[in-house]
Design a protein around this motif. Structure first.
Motif, PDB file in Angstrom:
ATOM      1  N   PHE A  94      30.716   4.719   7.899  1.00  0.00           N
ATOM      2  CA  PHE A  94      31.201   3.915   6.715  1.00  0.00           C
ATOM      3  C   PHE A  94      30.227   4.431   5.556  1.00  0.00           C
ATOM      4  O   PHE A  94      29.174   3.869   5.530  1.00  0.00           O
ATOM      5  N   MET A 105      28.764  -3.675  11.801  1.00  0.00           N
ATOM      6  CA  MET A 105      30.209  -3.706  12.040  1.00  0.00           C
ATOM      7  C   MET A 105      30.291  -3.302  13.595  1.00  0.00           C
ATOM      8  O   MET A 105      31.549  -3.497  13.936  1.00  0.00           O
ATOM      9  N   TYR A 108      31.635  -5.946  15.371  1.00  0.00           N
ATOM     10  CA  TYR A 108      32.621  -6.939  14.881  1.00  0.00           C
ATOM     11  C   TYR A 108      33.501  -7.723  15.878  1.00  0.00           C
ATOM     12  O   TYR A 108      33.726  -9.010  15.593  1.00  0.00           O
TER      13      TYR A 108
ATOM     14  N   LYS B 164      30.832 -11.436   7.039  1.00  0.00           N
ATOM     15  CA  LYS B 164      31.590 -10.466   8.121  1.00  0.00           C
ATOM     16  C   LYS B 164      32.882  -9.883   7.545  1.00  0.00           C
ATOM     17  O   LYS B 164      33.039  -8.651   7.648  1.00  0.00           O
ATOM     18  N   LEU B 165      33.702 -10.767   7.150  1.00  0.00           N
ATOM     19  CA  LEU B 165      34.925 -10.197   6.828  1.00  0.00           C
ATOM     20  C   LEU B 165      34.795  -9.344   5.490  1.00  0.00           C
ATOM     21  O   LEU B 165      35.642  -8.513   5.457  1.00  0.00           O
ATOM     22  N   VAL B 167      32.530  -7.658   4.655  1.00  0.00           N
ATOM     23  CA  VAL B 167      31.930  -6.064   4.958  1.00  0.00           C
ATOM     24  C   VAL B 167      33.116  -5.369   5.496  1.00  0.00           C
ATOM     25  O   VAL B 167      33.241  -4.135   5.555  1.00  0.00           O
ATOM     26  N   ALA B 168      33.575  -6.099   6.532  1.00  0.00           N
ATOM     27  CA  ALA B 168      34.693  -5.296   7.334  1.00  0.00           C
ATOM     28  C   ALA B 168      35.904  -4.895   6.436  1.00  0.00           C
ATOM     29  O   ALA B 168      36.439  -3.749   6.637  1.00  0.00           O
ATOM     30  N   GLN B 170      35.289  -3.928   3.243  1.00  0.00           N
ATOM     31  CA  GLN B 170      34.953  -2.393   2.871  1.00  0.00           C
ATOM     32  C   GLN B 170      34.876  -1.329   3.643  1.00  0.00           C
ATOM     33  O   GLN B 170      35.429  -0.195   3.419  1.00  0.00           O
ATOM     34  N   ALA B 171      34.466  -1.826   5.147  1.00  0.00           N
ATOM     35  CA  ALA B 171      34.476  -0.691   5.982  1.00  0.00           C
ATOM     36  C   ALA B 171      35.975  -0.141   6.237  1.00  0.00           C
ATOM     37  O   ALA B 171      36.073   1.119   6.351  1.00  0.00           O
ATOM     38  N   ILE B 184      38.020  -3.207  14.679  1.00  0.00           N
ATOM     39  CA  ILE B 184      38.258  -4.178  13.379  1.00  0.00           C
ATOM     40  C   ILE B 184      40.033  -4.081  13.209  1.00  0.00           C
ATOM     41  O   ILE B 184      40.453  -3.091  13.387  1.00  0.00           O
TER      42      ILE B 184
END
Lengths: 260, 294
Positions: A94, A105, A108, B164-165, B167-168, B170-171, B184
């Protein structure tokens, strides 16, 4: 042979890109603690095979069993949850997230905070450069560091098996050696089972226990890594070791592969 | 004094543009689709709140109505992605754009039939109130708009960098494929981004309606916000806000200080700025393009 330690077992897998059949009935298995490599030239179907296993593509036929449970056709996040992680070709990090965020991540699908923190330290201990670059945007890392990040991020899922797609892609021979050193250390010290796809047959056979050779969507050879490395065909076509000239001082340019 | 007064009311307008632009950028970054109905989402958000709080309708408490409106818009955004857009994946960008334009028309029609085709004002506890500070007369609504926008921006910043959500999200927007590989659930994340943009639209709509009236055609404000997003670099959240503020400021200032006979310049100024930015910085002011290393 017992089946208890088979982590991944694939039977007669067939996969298509539209009308084009990329995987033509592949069967293979990976045992606990092994590094199994799949060798093959461009377009042999290696990457497609990995994508089909990790759920990014759906197979037309065949089964993929992860520790006895069929996972073919499931959504990728479900498959990661079951303990199979895919470190894709070309890194696929990323780019705008920091190195630390990229690593987080990878975890996750997990929610055990203390264990995650422990694994982050583990990743940093194998890849100290990533700890130095923690706060940096991942897109600014060099190619080799990005590959380390991709592998580290994959480890964060605490996988039962890790699929590695061309970790040597675009890296200098020195860096390739460094990455493969770490791969084999991870396998020995952390007991990470791996399935490794490579074009660079020499390094792949160097770390692997078992190998398959893939051509045009089929497995054409399967044997222990050391046996493969000494086989005439693999030497000629994948390791680039050419035969001695024959008695008349000529080379046969049109070598036939024994599996044809 | 005159100048400062104009700047403050310009900033208040700009905050609303900026929030709508934020909605555009959120959706664009997450799904690579441009939601041309974002302005209409804002309008609906305002009407939903109005429906809860105005005495002609339910007459609930104003602050409660805001929360309810945000909730309703979040659900609407989620359902729109889950029920319609998810089934369009694989279709061309153009068809998705046309779909959102059509949705905009439908929303305008629905708002007209349910509430009113005429402008209605939102009944707020602070309507018409103002404070005097050193010769300045500031509407409470304008101050609130600026404060709420700052708070929302800060909240979004924390959400995207600390959770976390976030950043996820964005990822998933930076590398969808890799997000899939990491386990994800990209599709659900995208629907949640739609929900988030619904919330932002609701806030923008309520702020917009609080300093005037709202009618179904207010959704066309989305075009100006689109210009704001493009000025900011379509893909950068701070850029969207800055773009909105620039447009909000340029409008009253150009109207006030334009030479006689050129007062109409305020109407074209936002687009003139857009063109100038696109000529000199084609990526926008805050472009975030990055080349991929092989």
């Amino acid at each position: 042979m017992s089946n208890a330690d088979v982590v991944l077992r694939i039977d007669n897998l067939e996969s298509y890109y539209g009308p084009i059949q990329a995987i033509r009935g592949v069967s293979l298995e990976v045992r606990q603690g092994q590094i199994v490599t799949v060798l093959g030239a461009n377009g042999a179907g290696k990457t497609t095979l990995l994508k089909t296993i990790s759920g990014v593509m759906d197979p037309e036929k065949g089964t993929v069993k992860l520790e006895g449970t069929e996972i073919q056709g499931a959504e990728p996040d479900k498959i990661v949850n079951r303990g199979l992680v895919h470190v894709p070709e070309g890194r696929e990090i990323f780019p705008l997230l920091s190195v630390a965020e990229n690593i987080s991540m990878g975890a996750y699908t997990r929610s055990d905070k203390a264990e995650i923190a422990h694994d982050v330290e583990l990743v940093y201990s194998y890849f100290p450069i990533l700890k130095e670059r923690m706060a940096q945007a991942a897109g600014t890392l060099s190619g080799g560091q990005q590959q380390m990040l991709a592998i580290g991020r994959g480890l964060m899922a605490r996988p039962r098996i890790m699929l590695l797609d061309e970790p040597s892609l675009g890296l200098s021979p020195l860096l390739t050696e460094e990455i493969f050193d770490i791969i084999s250390r991870l396998n020995q010290e952390q007991k990470v089972t791996m399935m490794l796809v490579e074009q660079n047959a020499a390094v792949a056979l160097g770390v692997a226990n078992y190998g398959y050779v893939m051509e045009l969507g089929r497995i054409v050879m399967a044997d222990d890594a050391s046996t493969l490395a000494s086989s005439k065909d693999v030497q000629e076509f994948y390791l680039g070791i050419t035969e001695e000239e024959n008695q008349r001082g000529q080379r046969r340019w049109k070598q036939r592969k024994t599996w044809r | 004094m005159d100048f400062i007064q104009l700047v403050i009311s310009g900033l208040a307008n700009g905050c609303v543009y900026g929030l709508i632009a934020l909605g555009f950028v959120l959706i664009y970054k997450a799904t690579e689709a441009v939601n041309f109905a974002q302005g209409d989402f804002m309008m609906i958000g305002a009407f939903v709140c109005l429906g809860f709080t105005n005495s002609d309708f339910l007459g609930l408490n104003f602050w409660l109505s805001i929360v309810l409106a945000m909730g309703v818009m979040a659900i609407l955004g989620y359902l729109f992605d889950w029920g319609i857009l998810r089934h369009m994946s694989g279709q061309s960008q153009t068809s998705i754009v046309i779909l959102t334009i059509a949705v905009g028309f439908i929303l305008r029609f629905l708002a007209g039939s349910i509430w009113s085709h005429e402008p209605v004002s939102l009944e707020t506890p602070f309507a018409g109130e103002y404070v005097r500070a050193g010769g300045l007369v500031l509407g409470v609504d304008e101050i609130l708009i600026i404060v709420v926008t700052i708070l929302l921006t800060f909240g979004l910043y924390l959400f995207f960098s600390r959770t976390k959500l976030g950043v996820a999200m964005q990822a998933a927007s930076q590398n969808q494929l890799a997000a899939y590989y990491m386990g994800i659930p990209v599709k659900r994340i995208q629907s949640l981004v739609w929900a988030l943009s619904g919330v932002v639209a609701a806030v923008a709509g309520i702020l917009f309606a609080s300093k005037g009236a709202i009618d179904p055609a207010s959704g066309l404000l989305g075009i100006k916000a689109f210009a704001a997003a493009a000025i900011g670099g379509f893909g950068s959240l701070p850029g969207a806000l800055v773009g909105g503020l620039i447009i909000g400021l340029i409008e009253p200032l150009s109207a006030r200080y334009a030479p006689d006979g050129f007062a109409g310049i305020a109407r074209i100024a936002p687009y003139a700025i857009l063109i100038i930015v696109l000529i000199f910085r084609p990526g926008g002011l805050f472009s975030q393009t990055q080349k991929k290393k092989v």
